[in-house]
Design a protein around this motif. Structure first.
Motif, PDB file in Angstrom:
ATOM      1  N   ALA A 110      15.596   1.128   8.281  1.00  0.00           N
ATOM      2  CA  ALA A 110      14.337   0.520   7.856  1.00  0.00           C
ATOM      3  C   ALA A 110      14.470  -0.163   6.502  1.00  0.00           C
ATOM      4  N   ASP A 111      13.626  -1.166   6.331  1.00  0.00           N
ATOM      5  CA  ASP A 111      13.257  -1.622   4.998  1.00  0.00           C
ATOM      6  C   ASP A 111      12.027  -0.806   4.638  1.00  0.00           C
ATOM      7  N   CYS A 112      12.220   0.174   3.760  1.00  0.00           N
ATOM      8  CA  CYS A 112      11.129   1.091   3.435  1.00  0.00           C
ATOM      9  C   CYS A 112      10.283   0.620   2.264  1.00  0.00           C
ATOM     10  N   ASN A 113      10.679  -0.473   1.600  1.00  0.00           N
ATOM     11  CA  ASN A 113       9.933  -0.968   0.448  1.00  0.00           C
ATOM     12  C   ASN A 113       9.639   0.146  -0.554  1.00  0.00           C
ATOM     13  N   ALA A 114      10.573   1.069  -0.681  1.00  0.00           N
ATOM     14  CA  ALA A 114      10.434   2.210  -1.588  1.00  0.00           C
ATOM     15  C   ALA A 114      11.822   2.579  -2.094  1.00  0.00           C
ATOM     16  N   ALA A 115      11.876   3.107  -3.301  1.00  0.00           N
ATOM     17  CA  ALA A 115      13.149   3.406  -3.934  1.00  0.00           C
ATOM     18  C   ALA A 115      13.781   4.651  -3.337  1.00  0.00           C
ATOM     19  N   ALA A 116      15.028   4.523  -2.905  1.00  0.00           N
ATOM     20  CA  ALA A 116      15.784   5.699  -2.506  1.00  0.00           C
ATOM     21  C   ALA A 116      15.937   6.630  -3.704  1.00  0.00           C
ATOM     22  N   GLU A 117      15.779   7.911  -3.461  1.00  0.00           N
ATOM     23  CA  GLU A 117      15.927   8.969  -4.467  1.00  0.00           C
ATOM     24  C   GLU A 117      14.789   9.012  -5.483  1.00  0.00           C
ATOM     25  N   ALA A 118      13.792   8.132  -5.354  1.00  0.00           N
ATOM     26  CA  ALA A 118      12.743   8.111  -6.381  1.00  0.00           C
ATOM     27  C   ALA A 118      11.421   7.578  -5.823  1.00  0.00           C
ATOM     28  N   SER A 119      10.991   8.088  -4.667  1.00  0.00           N
ATOM     29  CA  SER A 119       9.721   7.634  -4.098  1.00  0.00           C
ATOM     30  C   SER A 119       9.185   8.693  -3.152  1.00  0.00           C
ATOM     31  N   ALA A 120       7.889   8.635  -2.904  1.00  0.00           N
ATOM     32  CA  ALA A 120       7.260   9.591  -1.997  1.00  0.00           C
ATOM     33  C   ALA A 120       7.804   9.475  -0.572  1.00  0.00           C
ATOM     34  N   PRO A 121       7.987   8.254  -0.006  1.00  0.00           N
ATOM     35  CA  PRO A 121       8.565   8.188   1.342  1.00  0.00           C
ATOM     36  C   PRO A 121       9.951   8.816   1.425  1.00  0.00           C
ATOM     37  N   TYR A 122      10.746   8.645   0.393  1.00  0.00           N
ATOM     38  CA  TYR A 122      12.086   9.249   0.380  1.00  0.00           C
ATOM     39  C   TYR A 122      11.974  10.769   0.356  1.00  0.00           C
ATOM     40  N   VAL A 144       9.507  12.545   1.553  1.00  0.00           N
ATOM     41  CA  VAL A 144       9.025  12.981   2.867  1.00  0.00           C
ATOM     42  C   VAL A 144      10.172  13.042   3.871  1.00  0.00           C
ATOM     43  N   LEU A 145      11.033  12.046   3.854  1.00  0.00           N
ATOM     44  CA  LEU A 145      12.070  11.938   4.875  1.00  0.00           C
ATOM     45  C   LEU A 145      13.366  12.648   4.505  1.00  0.00           C
ATOM     46  N   VAL A 146      13.718  12.652   3.240  1.00  0.00           N
ATOM     47  CA  VAL A 146      15.030  13.164   2.830  1.00  0.00           C
ATOM     48  C   VAL A 146      14.905  14.445   2.009  1.00  0.00           C
ATOM     49  N   THR A 147      14.270  14.356   0.848  1.00  0.00           N
ATOM     50  CA  THR A 147      14.209  15.506  -0.050  1.00  0.00           C
ATOM     51  C   THR A 147      13.565  16.711   0.626  1.00  0.00           C
ATOM     52  N   ASP A 148      12.405  16.492   1.253  1.00  0.00           N
ATOM     53  CA  ASP A 148      11.707  17.565   1.960  1.00  0.00           C
ATOM     54  C   ASP A 148      11.955  17.518   3.471  1.00  0.00           C
ATOM     55  N   ALA A 189       0.824  -1.206   0.000  1.00  0.00           N
ATOM     56  CA  ALA A 189       0.000   0.000   0.000  1.00  0.00           C
ATOM     57  C   ALA A 189       0.862   1.262   0.000  1.00  0.00           C
ATOM     58  N   GLU A 190       0.798   2.020  -1.078  1.00  0.00           N
ATOM     59  CA  GLU A 190       1.562   3.265  -1.177  1.00  0.00           C
ATOM     60  C   GLU A 190       1.118   4.268  -0.126  1.00  0.00           C
ATOM     61  N   ALA A 213       0.044   3.622   2.836  1.00  0.00           N
ATOM     62  CA  ALA A 213       0.628   3.211   4.113  1.00  0.00           C
ATOM     63  C   ALA A 213       2.092   3.611   4.187  1.00  0.00           C
ATOM     64  N   ARG A 214       2.831   3.462   3.092  1.00  0.00           N
ATOM     65  CA  ARG A 214       4.243   3.866   3.091  1.00  0.00           C
ATOM     66  C   ARG A 214       4.375   5.369   3.296  1.00  0.00           C
ATOM     67  N   LEU A 215       3.518   6.121   2.610  1.00  0.00           N
ATOM     68  CA  LEU A 215       3.567   7.576   2.731  1.00  0.00           C
ATOM     69  C   LEU A 215       3.217   8.018   4.150  1.00  0.00           C
ATOM     70  N   ARG A 216       2.139   7.481   4.700  1.00  0.00           N
ATOM     71  CA  ARG A 216       1.742   7.854   6.062  1.00  0.00           C
ATOM     72  C   ARG A 216       2.811   7.435   7.072  1.00  0.00           C
ATOM     73  N   SER A 217       3.416   6.283   6.859  1.00  0.00           N
ATOM     74  CA  SER A 217       4.476   5.820   7.754  1.00  0.00           C
ATOM     75  C   SER A 217       5.653   6.773   7.745  1.00  0.00           C
ATOM     76  N   ALA A 218       6.035   7.228   6.556  1.00  0.00           N
ATOM     77  CA  ALA A 218       7.141   8.185   6.452  1.00  0.00           C
ATOM     78  C   ALA A 218       6.792   9.493   7.151  1.00  0.00           C
ATOM     79  N   GLN A 219       5.551   9.930   7.023  1.00  0.00           N
ATOM     80  CA  GLN A 219       5.138  11.169   7.683  1.00  0.00           C
ATOM     81  C   GLN A 219       5.197  11.035   9.202  1.00  0.00           C
ATOM     82  N   VAL A 220       4.791   9.886   9.710  1.00  0.00           N
ATOM     83  CA  VAL A 220       4.853   9.651  11.159  1.00  0.00           C
ATOM     84  C   VAL A 220       6.297   9.668  11.632  1.00  0.00           C
ATOM     85  N   VAL A 221       7.173   9.011  10.900  1.00  0.00           N
ATOM     86  CA  VAL A 221       8.586   8.996  11.292  1.00  0.00           C
ATOM     87  C   VAL A 221       9.166  10.402  11.241  1.00  0.00           C
ATOM     88  N   ARG A 222       8.822  11.171  10.217  1.00  0.00           N
ATOM     89  CA  ARG A 222       9.323  12.548  10.137  1.00  0.00           C
ATOM     90  C   ARG A 222       8.878  13.360  11.346  1.00  0.00           C
TER      91      ARG A 222
END
Length: 312
Positions: A221-233, A235-239, A195-196, A198-207
């Protein structure tokens, strides 16, 4: 679900064989020079001085009854590999994912005396997969820890409300480093694989958790999302402003490879879904994507990722 500060494992987990802390801190060996992942020497190894060796390792759950001897995923044959790998690398802090209760012994055997653990199974108590944190108690003292569920009801055991059918958790610990006198927080998690949202909300909670910590933070974490190319990344890194330790490292000790080879050959074009992130100000000396094998066998379908850090 908080515990009294200083208790590393809840009473219900003592049957797994809690490892007691050693009294005095032992001298820590120097980091090894870069080695091939197939060699008998560590890529990073035990940390020295003010440096911390952080690792994120999806150990892969035990598919008991679904695999056979000789298959790459067969846990009884992966267990000694897991122990051997951890015995070689000896991280100061280790965030694991997918470990089940019966698999904790292999992790503990590999790390050896002086390491302790915080965390529960995601289904409560010893049930379900752990996203536990192991740490070198000869150096680090837990001053508080907690675990919560990635859902709209984070205190409800087993809850999942963001479109994911698999329960997901965060385990975190506040540490006091007796070598440096500094405190920091280690957050460990495993984001949903389907669930995308769920990944996005999880990243927001961690932030939000990082922002509220008021201390340096290391996130594994195993974020199940691509570093440098995903919404969770993003949320946590780019922004979100966290450092991606693979990119921030002064040195990369191994070639790039996707972190989910699924027991196949290292893929230089693969996706990096296992991350170690850190707040600004944490110095990143080196990083690694460790494709260690023994006799051609991997301990897991994921490659562990590592970083040598100094908490400012």
């Amino acid at each position: 679900m908080s515990t009294t500060p200083g208790i590393s494992r809840r009473t219900m987990l003592t049957a797994a064989g809690a490892v007691g802390a050693l009294g005095a801190s032992a001298a820590l060996a120097a980091p090894a020079a870069a080695q091939t992942a197939h060699g008998g020497r560590p890529v990073i190894g035990p940390a020295r001085g003010e440096w911390l060796h952080a690792m994120s390792f999806n150990v892969r759950y035990d598919r008991e009854g679904q695999t056979q001897p000789g298959e790459p995923d067969y846990w009884p044959e992966r267990a000694p590999l897991t122990a051997a790998f951890l015995r070689l690398e000896q991280p100061t802090i280790l965030g694991v994912q997918e470990v089940e209760f019966n698999q904790l012994t292999a992790v503990e055997e590999g790390l050896g005396r002086g390491y302790e653990m915080v965390g529960f199974g995601r289904d409560g108590g010893a049930a379900g997969e752990y996203s536990a944190i192991f740490y070198d108690a000869r150096r680090l003292t837990v001053t508080w820890w907690d675990q919560f569920w990635l859902s709209d009801t984070p205190a409800v055991i087993g809850s999942a409300t963001w479109g994911n059918t698999v329960t997901r958790i965060v385990t975190w610990a506040r540490f006091h480093d007796t070598v440096t006198g500094r405190d920091f927080v280690h957050i460990n998690s495993h984001f949903d694989h389907q669930a995308e949202n769920a990944r996005l909300r999880s990243a927001q909670v961690v932030r939000e958790q990082v922002a509220a910590a008021g201390l340096p933070v290391v996130f594994t974490a195993d974020c199940n999302a691509a570093a440098e190319a995903s919404a969770p990344y993003d949320v946590l890194v780019t922004d979100g402003g966290l450092q991606d330790t693979w990119l921030a490292a002064d040195r990369r000790l191994t070639p790039y490879a996707g972190t989910f080879p699924n027991y196949g050959a290292p893929d230089p074009d693969g996706t990096r879904i296992d991350w170690i992130l850190a707040t600004p100000g944490v110095e990143v000396r080196s990083a690694a994507i460790n494709t260690w094998t023994r006799d051609g066998r991997y301990p897991s379908d994921h490659t562990p990722v590592q970083a040598l850090l100094r908490i400012a």
